[in-house]
Write a protein that holds these residues in place. Structure first.
Motif, mmCIF file in Angstrom:
data_model
loop_
_atom_site.group_PDB
_atom_site.id
_atom_site.type_symbol
_atom_site.label_atom_id
_atom_site.label_comp_id
_atom_site.label_asym_id
_atom_site.label_seq_id
_atom_site.Cartn_x
_atom_site.Cartn_y
_atom_site.Cartn_z
ATOM 1 N N PHE A 74 2.976 8.927 -0.573
ATOM 2 C CA PHE A 74 3.582 8.575 0.782
ATOM 3 C C PHE A 74 5.056 8.755 0.970
ATOM 4 C CE2 PHE A 74 4.782 5.710 3.990
ATOM 5 C CZ PHE A 74 3.618 5.834 4.919
ATOM 6 N N LYS B 202 -3.248 -2.260 6.269
ATOM 7 C CA LYS B 202 -3.032 -2.195 5.098
ATOM 8 C C LYS B 202 -1.805 -2.941 4.782
ATOM 9 C CE LYS B 202 -3.724 1.996 3.788
ATOM 10 N NZ LYS B 202 -3.701 3.225 2.662
ATOM 11 N N ASN C 133 -3.021 8.720 -1.723
ATOM 12 C CA ASN C 133 -2.366 8.142 -0.542
ATOM 13 C C ASN C 133 -1.076 9.436 -0.455
ATOM 14 O OD1 ASN C 133 -0.703 7.326 1.696
ATOM 15 N ND2 ASN C 133 -0.793 5.206 0.584
ATOM 16 N N SER D 91 6.068 7.447 -4.008
ATOM 17 C CA SER D 91 6.187 7.411 -2.340
ATOM 18 C C SER D 91 7.852 7.401 -2.241
ATOM 19 C CB SER D 91 5.729 6.216 -2.052
ATOM 20 O OG SER D 91 5.487 5.183 -2.905
ATOM 21 N N HIS D 92 8.308 7.592 -0.870
ATOM 22 C CA HIS D 92 9.729 7.601 -0.504
ATOM 23 C C HIS D 92 10.455 8.598 -1.425
ATOM 24 C CE1 HIS D 92 8.544 4.445 2.010
ATOM 25 N NE2 HIS D 92 8.380 3.435 0.915
ATOM 26 N N SER E 20 0.960 -1.194 0.066
ATOM 27 C CA SER E 20 0.074 -0.110 0.070
ATOM 28 C C SER E 20 0.833 1.339 -0.084
ATOM 29 C CB SER E 20 -0.911 0.122 1.244
ATOM 30 O OG SER E 20 0.002 0.243 2.370
ATOM 31 N N VAL E 21 2.140 0.954 0.145
ATOM 32 C CA VAL E 21 3.118 2.201 0.291
ATOM 33 C C VAL E 21 3.688 2.448 -0.967
ATOM 34 C CG1 VAL E 21 5.209 3.095 1.371
ATOM 35 C CG2 VAL E 21 3.434 2.288 2.754
ATOM 36 N N CYS E 22 4.299 1.570 -1.697
ATOM 37 C CA CYS E 22 5.123 1.725 -2.804
ATOM 38 C C CYS E 22 4.239 0.981 -4.154
ATOM 39 C CB CYS E 22 6.321 1.344 -2.926
ATOM 40 S SG CYS E 22 6.277 -0.756 -2.773
ATOM 41 N N ASP E 23 3.222 0.350 -4.021
ATOM 42 C CA ASP E 23 2.362 -0.173 -5.209
ATOM 43 C C ASP E 23 3.072 -1.349 -5.590
ATOM 44 O OD1 ASP E 23 0.198 1.712 -4.434
ATOM 45 O OD2 ASP E 23 0.850 3.128 -5.593
ATOM 46 N N GLN E 24 4.094 -1.743 -5.123
ATOM 47 C CA GLN E 24 4.728 -2.961 -5.831
ATOM 48 C C GLN E 24 3.947 -4.200 -5.592
ATOM 49 O OE1 GLN E 24 7.534 -3.066 -8.075
ATOM 50 N NE2 GLN E 24 7.037 -0.975 -7.841
ATOM 51 N N THR F 44 2.989 6.532 -8.839
ATOM 52 C CA THR F 44 3.628 6.205 -7.453
ATOM 53 C C THR F 44 4.853 6.976 -7.287
ATOM 54 O OG1 THR F 44 2.229 4.163 -7.594
ATOM 55 C CG2 THR F 44 4.279 4.260 -5.896
ATOM 56 N N ARG G 263 6.455 1.783 17.809
ATOM 57 C CA ARG G 263 5.116 1.860 17.995
ATOM 58 C C ARG G 263 4.089 0.716 17.501
ATOM 59 N NH1 ARG G 263 2.052 6.606 16.308
ATOM 60 N NH2 ARG G 263 3.989 7.367 15.110
ATOM 61 N N LYS H 212 11.719 1.346 5.671
ATOM 62 C CA LYS H 212 12.000 2.882 5.398
ATOM 63 C C LYS H 212 11.030 3.727 6.601
ATOM 64 C CE LYS H 212 13.480 3.107 0.650
ATOM 65 N NZ LYS H 212 13.194 1.904 0.308
ATOM 66 N N THR I 259 -2.662 9.252 6.681
ATOM 67 C CA THR I 259 -2.059 8.798 7.752
ATOM 68 C C THR I 259 -0.631 9.545 8.149
ATOM 69 O OG1 THR I 259 -2.958 6.686 7.177
ATOM 70 C CG2 THR I 259 -0.937 6.850 8.678
ATOM 71 N N TYR I 260 -0.429 9.809 9.438
ATOM 72 C CA TYR I 260 0.872 10.331 9.698
ATOM 73 C C TYR I 260 1.201 11.793 8.990
ATOM 74 C CZ TYR I 260 5.841 9.715 11.571
ATOM 75 O OH TYR I 260 6.869 9.737 12.460
ATOM 76 N N ASN J 91 0.033 8.102 -5.644
ATOM 77 C CA ASN J 91 0.565 7.768 -4.152
ATOM 78 C C ASN J 91 1.900 8.706 -3.901
ATOM 79 O OD1 ASN J 91 1.794 6.504 -2.031
ATOM 80 N ND2 ASN J 91 1.403 4.534 -2.775
ATOM 81 N N ASP K 179 -2.371 -0.165 9.827
ATOM 82 C CA ASP K 179 -3.740 -0.054 9.787
ATOM 83 C C ASP K 179 -4.552 -0.980 9.162
ATOM 84 O OD1 ASP K 179 -3.377 2.028 11.593
ATOM 85 O OD2 ASP K 179 -3.099 3.556 9.923
ATOM 86 N N ALA L 220 8.717 5.308 -7.066
ATOM 87 C CA ALA L 220 9.042 5.335 -5.711
ATOM 88 C C ALA L 220 10.596 5.194 -5.522
ATOM 89 C CB ALA L 220 8.471 3.922 -5.086
ATOM 90 N N ASP M 165 -5.892 8.522 1.995
ATOM 91 C CA ASP M 165 -5.075 7.925 3.178
ATOM 92 C C ASP M 165 -4.078 9.507 3.657
ATOM 93 O OD1 ASP M 165 -2.843 7.079 5.159
ATOM 94 O OD2 ASP M 165 -2.661 5.214 3.716
ATOM 95 N N MET N 179 2.467 10.090 5.443
ATOM 96 C CA MET N 179 3.741 10.346 5.878
ATOM 97 C C MET N 179 4.245 11.483 5.465
ATOM 98 S SD MET N 179 6.705 7.559 6.776
ATOM 99 C CE MET N 179 5.787 6.640 7.878
#
Lengths: 341, 286
Positions: free
Chosen positions: B83, A310, B104, B60-61, A292-296, B58, A327, A319, B129-130, B81, A308, B35, B127, B107
């Motif tokens: 993120f 995901k 998204n 992210s990062h 859900s973060v990098c869509d890979q 995408t 946490r 990362k 979040t953070y 995305n 959460d 990303a 999203d 972060m």
């Protein structure tokens, strides 16, 4: 017959007007006198057979000619009507021939009612009127069916004319017509059974309408259904052979099953057509399951973390800032182990 | 503290963003993966806003600080995305993207959202979040996004959730993990399709009894509510399981407990979450 008390001098033949010779035979009929040769049928001039004659308008006729000339013919049997003549419906009838066209009762002394060219007794006339009001007439006794009719081989009957094929009990309108050869369209083979016997015969009953199924049977959810009665519990459209999904004793179409029970892909929000990837209280199309973060894209073998609910691939999780990972780790240790990912 | 994980990765292993874009153009790939490319600005991706065919982007990062309004040119984009970047503001134009379904922006360093943010026509998953968001910085129409089925607001600074949340009638997932929430609005009980509610790590003491309207204990449902200063009866039920909490808050007894608690109007419990180390605060710290 010789006259005795009268003198010959003032006796004359009723027909020719001549007197009578002293020894001549004289025919006396109701005070009128005839020469024997004059006492004949006014039509055929022959003596009356066995002395029987019929008188009409002052003339005498032999039986045959009287019938031919004056006697009415019966509207039913075509015979001469001798004796009492019933004049009705523009015709003549023997009393025993003039009957109600529905119940065959003699009408001579009961009176009749003309109903669409038929002579009917009062009762049948009332029935005929009732038929006009939408009631059924029994195909066997032609009587009116007050209760529900029993349908059998395409006609309606009083149930009590029939008996159950199996147990012989007198039937009522609840009786069931059974197709002897299922799928055979003609109904001459059909038979009647009482409800009890019918239920024991193992004919499938539709789970929706509770009526027997004589056409195609759908078997699902441990019950039988009419094809058109096996429907989605949500939209009530029949499946008609399309795939259905079962849940808690109910059947659903594909769309509503997924809508209600969540097998929609978390990414594309569409019904998952092929294999389902299930995790984290969600479902994915196999090709939509990704970090859900990098869509890979990920597969069953990819190790992933949960944040959460995901999925997060290991690379992305690494990362995450340390404080967040701390946490997440703490929260993961707190949750009961059965919810492990 | 300098948080720059990208810099550790040798350059040789990284293909430059421009190369990725050119390749995608060549093979007409509608999904663009950028990303972890060390991107600091959209200027490093020339021609990107002309790739009208792309459906997913995408990023992210990376180290992006500014999202230009021109990004909304990508009218076919369904998934965006961003993120783990350093974004402090989003352009208003984003909300007009006609096909955007998944956004998204987790972060990042968002302290506000643009006015009219809630006008996304198709947005399903948001999203956030953070970040550094709270109720005072949500635009007025934020809860007008009727198509939204998942809203991630974990790791932010909310103390209250606006009652308008009840308008999100398609919402299935609501994450409020580790904010500073003092109470939940009873309107959360109107979200009849909700099957995931994450409220762990807040300052909640009671739940509105209306939450009892929701089905949060079935096999397809999740309720996470640990780490809150719950009143004793709720805390006791939580020891045995969330299903017991749900049963309990449906009782008359609880309604009485709840009403008494609300009318007592006690000061809220103190903040316990230490957010000083969050990277979303990085700018303030440096």
């Amino acid at each position: 017959m010789p006259g005795i008390s009268m003198s010959l001098g003032n006796m004359f033949c009723s027909r020719c007007g001549d007197g009578f010779e002293p020894h001549e035979k004289i025919v006396n009929s109701n005070g009128e006198l005839w020469h024997p040769q004059c006492f004949v049928c006014a039509q055929c001039f022959r003596a009356f057979p066995e002395g029987i004659f019929y008188e009409f308008e002052g003339r005498k006729y032999c039986e045959h000619d009287f019938h031919v000339l004056f006697a009415p013919c019966c509207g039913k049997c075509g015979e001469f009507v001798i004796g009492r003549v019933i004049k009705a419906m523009n015709s003549n009838w023997h009393p025993r021939c003039f009957r109600c066209e529905m119940c065959d009762k003699e009408l001579a002394d009961l009176g009749f009612i003309r109903n669409q060219g038929r002579a009917l007794c009062h009762e049948c006339n009332a029935k005929a009127k009732a038929v006009g009001l939408g009631k059924y007439v029994c195909h066997k006794c032609h009587g009116l069916i007050d209760d529900k009719p029993l349908r059998f081989r395409g006609e309606v009957y009083h149930g009590y004319h029939f008996n159950c094929t199996a147990c012989g009990v007198e039937l009522n309108s609840e009786a069931r017509e059974v197709r002897c050869r299922p799928g055979f369209a003609a109904n001459e083979m059909n038979e009647l059974y009482c409800l009890r016997c019918h239920d024991k015969m193992g004919i499938p009953i539709c789970g929706a309408c509770r009526r027997p199924i004589e056409e195609r049977v759908v078997t699902a959810l441990g019950k039988h259904w009419h094809v058109e009665h096996f429907v989605c519990a949500k939209c009530e459209k029949p499946f008609l052979g399309h795939r259905h999904y079962e849940k808690k004793g109910l059947a659903y179409c594909e769309t509503h099953y997924h809508q209600l029970f969540g097998n929609l892909c978390f990414v594309c929000n569409q019904v998952i057509a092929g294999d389902v990837f299930t995790a984290l209280n969600k479902a994915w199309c196999v090709h939509h399951f990704a970090c859900s973060v990098c869509d890979q894209k990920m597969n069953q073998k990819t190790k992933f973390y949960e944040c959460d609910l995901k999925p997060v691939c290991k690379k992305c999780y690494d990362k995450f800032p340390n404080e967040l990972r701390r946490r997440l780790r703490k929260a993961h240790e707190q949750t009961p182990k059965k919810a492990s990912v | 503290m300098n948080q720059a994980p990208v810099s550790c990765i040798p350059n040789s292993k990284m293909s430059r963003p421009k190369k990725v874009i050119d390749e995608a153009k060549e093979i007409q790939n509608p999904e663009l993966d950028l990303a972890d490319k060390g991107i600091a600005s959209f200027e490093e991706m020339p021609g990107l806003f002309n790739m009208l065919n792309i459906t997913r982007l995408t990023l992210s990062h990376n180290k992006i600080q500014v999202v230009p309004p021109g990004l909304a040119n990508l009218v076919n984009l369904e998934i965006l995305n961003l993120f783990n970047n350093q974004i402090e503001e989003l352009p208003t134009s984003l909300s007009s993207m006609p096909k955007l379904r998944i956004l998204n922006v987790g972060m990042n360093r968002l302290g506000v959202l643009p006015r009219g943010f809630g006008t996304f026509p198709m947005l399903e998953v948001l999203d956030l979040t953070y970040n550094n968001l709270d109720e005072s910085t949500l635009p007025g129409n934020f809860f007008m996004m009727e198509t939204l089925r998942a809203l991630y607001l974990g790791d932010n600074d909310f103390e209250f959730l606006p009652a308008e949340v009840g308008q999100l009638k398609n919402l299935q997932i609501l994450v409020l993990r580790e904010n500073d929430l003092v109470e939940l609005p009873k309107e959360v009980g109107d979200l009849s399709r909700l099957r995931e509610l994450h409220i762990q790590g807040n300052r909640l003491t009671v739940l509105p009894p209306e939450i009892g309207n929701l089905d949060l204990v079935s096999s397809k449902s999740v309720l996470k509510m640990e780490n809150n200063p719950w009143v004793t009866p709720i805390a006791d039920q939580l020891q045995v399981g969330v299903s017991h909490v749900m049963d309990y808050i449906r009782t008359e007894t609880y309604r009485y407990v709840y009403n008494r608690h609300v009318s007592a109007d006690r000061p809220p419990p103190p903040k316990t979450n230490d957010k000083s180390k969050k990277i979303s605060r990085a700018r303030q710290q440096s």
